[in-house]
Design an enzyme around this catalytic site. Structure first.
Site, PDB file in Angstrom:
ATOM      1  N   HIS A  45      10.046  56.393 -92.431  1.00 26.47           N
ATOM      2  CA  HIS A  45      10.294  56.833 -92.795  1.00 26.47           C
ATOM      3  C   HIS A  45       9.841  58.422 -92.428  1.00 26.47           C
ATOM      4  CE1 HIS A  45       8.152  53.846 -94.880  1.00 26.47           C
ATOM      5  NE2 HIS A  45       7.878  53.282 -94.192  1.00 26.47           N
ATOM      6  N   ARG A 104      13.433  54.593 -84.438  1.00 24.76           N
ATOM      7  CA  ARG A 104      13.079  53.924 -85.971  1.00 24.76           C
ATOM      8  C   ARG A 104      13.790  53.463 -87.134  1.00 24.76           C
ATOM      9  NH1 ARG A 104       7.442  52.953 -89.255  1.00 24.76           N
ATOM     10  NH2 ARG A 104       7.770  54.461 -89.690  1.00 24.76           N
ATOM     11  N   GLU A 139       3.951  43.285 -89.840  1.00 25.16           N
ATOM     12  CA  GLU A 139       3.412  44.427 -91.069  1.00 25.16           C
ATOM     13  C   GLU A 139       3.370  43.652 -91.470  1.00 25.16           C
ATOM     14  OE1 GLU A 139       5.283  48.345 -90.610  1.00 25.16           O
ATOM     15  OE2 GLU A 139       7.104  47.251 -90.902  1.00 25.16           O
ATOM     16  N   ASP A 188       1.104  49.423 -93.054  1.00 20.42           N
ATOM     17  CA  ASP A 188       1.357  48.138 -94.472  1.00 20.42           C
ATOM     18  C   ASP A 188       0.920  47.009 -93.983  1.00 20.42           C
ATOM     19  OD1 ASP A 188       3.579  49.186 -95.731  1.00 20.42           O
ATOM     20  OD2 ASP A 188       4.926  49.730 -93.786  1.00 20.42           O
TER      21      ASP A 188
END
Length: 259
Positions: A44, A69, A145, A171
């Site tokens: 993200h 990530r 999540e 999430d």
């Protein structure tokens, strides 16, 4: 410097930085702030591969262990991040034991996985980098999540090669019909977080979570979480700048976050 694995397994809770701005200078700043580790967010955050590599180099200058990530549970993305020098990988949206197994396959050299040989930067930190050394050093965290991930948490976290769960509270809330927030306030939201923590304890893996404030970090550390990341570089910059402007002008601005 201590490796990421040594840092996480030292028996004390850790606090991590979150790098979403595609800048080696910003990454170096984060690395000099005293975090136990820093995660470069290529899911993200705004960071692509060509920015990730110099950010890993900048963090290496500061001696800070690093996660990346990855955007998704894909072998090419996991292997390239590790070859570039990431010490650990956080894989988003892991929903089943089979998906966890695929992540391990990509992150570990044979016989533990199927990672191909080519540690172009990873080998710099060891005089004798071997497949065995690479496997020992690599930390793999599965993000739980989603409703499916929560249902399958024990199967995911008992997968050999999975070292940690990492919770994205936003999430986790969104998938269960709640507002996507990092500050867990609803009882149902907290129970979901606690259920994943319990699964971590049953399966002997580390528990991690993304946080929005120092108070939230302390809350989850007190509950028994091993890893807690403190907001992100972008949000911390915006919060500090907003507060400074407010002092002068009295005007307020909204600040958001994600995980």
């Amino acid at each position: 410097m201590a490796t990421l694995r040594e840092t996480l397994e030292a028996g004390r809770p850790t606090v991590g930085g979150w790098a979403s701005i595609p800048s080696p200078f910003a990454a170096e700043l984060m690395g000099r702030c005293g975090y136990d580790w820093v995660c470069i967010d290529t899911q993200h955050g705004l960071v692509g591969y060509d920015q990730m590599v110099p950010m890993l180099q900048a963090l290496a200058i500061t001696g800070t262990p690093t996660f990346v990530r990855v955007p998704w549970n894909r072998p090419d993305q996991i292997m390239k991040a590790l070859d570039a020098g990431a010490h650990g990988i956080i894989v988003p949206m892991v929903n089943t034991a089979e998906e966890a197994r695929r992540a391990v396959e990509a992150a570990k050299y044979p016989p533990e996985g199927s990672r191909s040989w080519g540690p172009i930067r990873a080998a710099f930190e060891l005089d004798d980098y071997t497949p065995e050394a690479g496997n020992r050093r690599t930390v793999l965290a599965a993000m739980i999540e989603t409703p499916e991930g929560v249902r399958n948490a024990d199967e995911i976290l008992s997968t050999p090669g999975i070292d940690a769960a990492y919770i994205g509270p936003s999430d986790l809330a969104l998938g269960h019909g709640m507002a996507p927030v990092l500050a867990v306030r609803e009882a149902e939201h907290e129970q979901l977080v606690r259920s994943i923590l319990d699964s971590c304890r049953r399966n002997g893996v580390l528990a991690g979570i993304h946080c929005d404030s120092a108070q939230t970090v302390q809350r989850w550390h007190d509950l028994g979480f091993d890893l807690a990341s403190l907001s992100s570089d972008a949000v911390l910059l915006r919060e500090a700048a907003t507060a400074a402007v407010r002092q002068v002008t009295g005007r307020a601005a909204g600040v958001g976050d994600y995980a």
